[in-house]
Design a protein around this motif. Sequence first.
Motif, PDB file in Angstrom:
ATOM      1  N   ASN A 385      51.352  24.773  32.399  1.00 64.34           N
ATOM      2  CA  ASN A 385      50.390  25.026  31.334  1.00 64.34           C
ATOM      3  C   ASN A 385      50.682  24.106  30.160  1.00 64.34           C
ATOM      4  OD1 ASN A 385      52.643  26.377  30.462  1.00 64.34           O
ATOM      5  ND2 ASN A 385      51.530  28.039  29.517  1.00 64.34           N
ATOM      6  N   GLU A 389      47.836  23.466  23.837  1.00 64.99           N
ATOM      7  CA  GLU A 389      46.423  23.839  23.772  1.00 64.99           C
ATOM      8  C   GLU A 389      46.253  25.195  23.084  1.00 64.99           C
ATOM      9  OE1 GLU A 389      44.381  23.950  27.608  1.00 64.99           O
ATOM     10  OE2 GLU A 389      42.979  25.385  26.745  1.00 64.99           O
ATOM     11  N   SER A 392      46.661  28.960  24.704  1.00 66.87           N
ATOM     12  CA  SER A 392      47.396  28.823  25.954  1.00 66.87           C
ATOM     13  C   SER A 392      48.870  28.604  25.640  1.00 66.87           C
ATOM     14  CB  SER A 392      46.839  27.640  26.742  1.00 66.87           C
ATOM     15  OG  SER A 392      47.407  27.579  28.026  1.00 66.87           O
ATOM     16  N   THR A 398      46.508  34.864  26.306  1.00 66.48           N
ATOM     17  CA  THR A 398      45.767  34.156  27.353  1.00 66.48           C
ATOM     18  C   THR A 398      46.527  32.892  27.756  1.00 66.48           C
ATOM     19  OG1 THR A 398      44.546  33.057  25.582  1.00 66.48           O
ATOM     20  CG2 THR A 398      43.481  34.940  26.638  1.00 66.48           C
ATOM     21  N   ASP A 399      46.116  32.332  28.855  1.00 68.87           N
ATOM     22  CA  ASP A 399      46.769  31.113  29.329  1.00 68.87           C
ATOM     23  C   ASP A 399      45.784  30.334  30.205  1.00 68.87           C
ATOM     24  OD1 ASP A 399      48.992  29.557  29.209  1.00 68.87           O
ATOM     25  OD2 ASP A 399      50.287  30.950  30.289  1.00 68.87           O
ATOM     26  N   ARG A 400      45.841  28.997  30.083  1.00 69.73           N
ATOM     27  CA  ARG A 400      45.093  28.177  31.040  1.00 69.73           C
ATOM     28  C   ARG A 400      46.141  27.439  31.873  1.00 69.73           C
ATOM     29  NH1 ARG A 400      40.156  26.070  30.282  1.00 69.73           N
ATOM     30  NH2 ARG A 400      40.335  26.016  28.023  1.00 69.73           N
ATOM     31  N   THR A 402      47.462  25.417  35.597  1.00 67.44           N
ATOM     32  CA  THR A 402      47.149  24.677  36.819  1.00 67.44           C
ATOM     33  C   THR A 402      48.255  24.989  37.814  1.00 67.44           C
ATOM     34  OG1 THR A 402      46.108  22.948  35.533  1.00 67.44           O
ATOM     35  CG2 THR A 402      46.712  22.388  37.788  1.00 67.44           C
ATOM     36  N   GLU A 412      42.986  24.344  39.208  1.00 68.59           N
ATOM     37  CA  GLU A 412      42.900  24.510  37.756  1.00 68.59           C
ATOM     38  C   GLU A 412      42.203  25.825  37.461  1.00 68.59           C
ATOM     39  OE1 GLU A 412      41.438  21.172  35.483  1.00 68.59           O
ATOM     40  OE2 GLU A 412      42.096  19.814  37.081  1.00 68.59           O
ATOM     41  N   PRO A 414      40.693  28.760  34.843  1.00 71.61           N
ATOM     42  CA  PRO A 414      40.166  28.767  33.470  1.00 71.61           C
ATOM     43  C   PRO A 414      41.097  29.524  32.525  1.00 71.61           C
ATOM     44  CG  PRO A 414      39.005  30.366  34.835  1.00 71.61           C
ATOM     45  CD  PRO A 414      39.956  29.640  35.746  1.00 71.61           C
ATOM     46  N   LEU A 415      40.784  29.500  31.221  1.00 70.85           N
ATOM     47  CA  LEU A 415      41.540  30.285  30.250  1.00 70.85           C
ATOM     48  C   LEU A 415      41.340  31.772  30.569  1.00 70.85           C
ATOM     49  CD1 LEU A 415      43.248  29.880  27.608  1.00 70.85           C
ATOM     50  CD2 LEU A 415      41.147  30.397  26.357  1.00 70.85           C
ATOM     51  N   LEU A 416      42.452  32.483  30.837  1.00 73.93           N
ATOM     52  CA  LEU A 416      42.364  33.878  31.286  1.00 73.93           C
ATOM     53  C   LEU A 416      43.429  34.714  30.588  1.00 73.93           C
ATOM     54  CD1 LEU A 416      42.228  33.310  35.161  1.00 73.93           C
ATOM     55  CD2 LEU A 416      40.363  34.207  33.747  1.00 73.93           C
ATOM     56  N   VAL A 421      46.017  35.921  35.069  1.00 75.80           N
ATOM     57  CA  VAL A 421      46.734  34.766  35.638  1.00 75.80           C
ATOM     58  C   VAL A 421      47.768  35.278  36.641  1.00 75.80           C
ATOM     59  CG1 VAL A 421      48.292  32.840  35.134  1.00 75.80           C
ATOM     60  CG2 VAL A 421      46.411  33.354  33.560  1.00 75.80           C
TER      61      VAL A 421
END
Length: 456
Positions: A385, A389, A392, A398-400, A402, A412, A414-416, A421
């Motif tokens: 991550n 950002e 995140s 939340t976290d985005r 990969t 990848e 999305p922001l969740l 996650v």
Amino acid sequence: MTEPAGRMKDRRVALGITGSIAAYKAIELMRMFQNEGADVRVLMTTSAVEFVGTLTLETLSHHPVDSDVLALQGDGRIGHIAAAHDVEAIVVAPATAHWLGAMANGLAGDTVTAACLAASVPVIVAPAMDGGMYAHPATQANVARLKEFGYRIVEPESGVLASGLVGQGRLAALGSIVDATVAALNGLPAATAAGGTRAGGRTVPGPTRTDMAGLRVVITAGGTAEPIDPVRFIGNRSTGKMGVAVAGNALDRGAAVTLIMGNASVEPPAGAHVVRAETAAEMQAALRALTPPAGPRFDVLIMAAAVADFRPRSPSTTKLGRSAGLTLEMDATPDLLAETSERVRASLPAGSRRPILVGFAAETGTFERVVKKLESKGVDLLVANDVAEPGSGFGTDTDRVTIYSTDMPLEELPLLPKYEVAELLLDRVLIRLENAAAKSDIPADAGAHQPAEVGQ
Ligand SMILES: Cc1cc2nc3c(=O)[nH]c(=O)nc-3n(C[C@H](O)[C@H](O)[C@H](O)COP(=O)(O)O)c2cc1C
């Protein structure tokens, strides 16, 4: 952790405090009960009074403290009998080895034991003591006897001791004791006392699904704190939220979870076996003790902790003054992800199903280094991550991420919310676990439910 307010609204609870060094935590526990809406009256053994004064507890509880089993109340009633009949639950926290023994044998030499004997309400017991004392067969027999009475035991946590080994005996997280009390007051079975705030403030009354039942999952969470002197340390911004979310999700799916918790600002989820490890060295010791070959077998290892890459070479044993300035010499810490994965793989018996190993990589701006890390760390999945950002990374809910894997194209997400996650990550872990089982001659649930062995 912010406790959901009002779960004990207008409930009357007795808090029994015994003579453990953890007695000071009982004051905070009482405040947490009160914040939940409870009316708390305090009972103490005479030893407990040596550790914390009655004045504080009387002032904060707005009731006289009963610490003398031979004393009568102002209205002439016998204190412990009155307490036993006036409350809806009795919580003994911390409970000493001595008290467990007295209670197991019905010896009413103190107000806490006497009240429990006289009462017919749920009793919640949170032991706290040295790891050796807790592991002793005498203590374990006393705990087993209390369970036979129907008492709910909130197991003490494990932690790395001064010796560098791991011992179980630290008073459970106060949130877990509150959760167990709430469950008892609501008449929920003892097994669900482990349910509670699992992730992101969600309150869960026990496993909600079973797709990870029988699996043993080890998770690291939080940052590390590397001492400069007894007061200062070098740390990082990790709060433990991601690792705790993964632990919560695994618990909700029925897994047995061991959570190695570093420097964190969130509470561990109820139901996890928690091992505290503040420094990289303590985390290394905990990982070595809790994974093969020294520790028990496991099915999934998720290393979500942000372990320091460097630590001060010679921490001062006394507080450093400011006048001389400070130049720190730093040493690299061991690569715990690579070390653990190598050790675990080397210890696998031939033909056995190998566990799934997952690492986390906090990067800034680019994931260029991640593919190389996936190979060099020897893990199945690497969750990257970009902590630079917004929304995140450290401290966010939340976290985005990969997800890089050894056998699939990168994904990848999305922001969740971190719990979501965790859900998607564990879905991917389960697929790999099934694939690994298909390739081995050991069934998928072998090795499950082994107790997390801890040494003193
Ligand atoms: C500094 C200090 C800390 C102690 N901490 C504990 C403890 O955490 N757990 C425990 O079982 N005993 C502990 N003890 C020993 C108990 O205080 C002792 O067994 C006492 O008799 C317990 O009495 P009680 O169970 O009636 O409260 C400690 C003793 C000292 C001097």
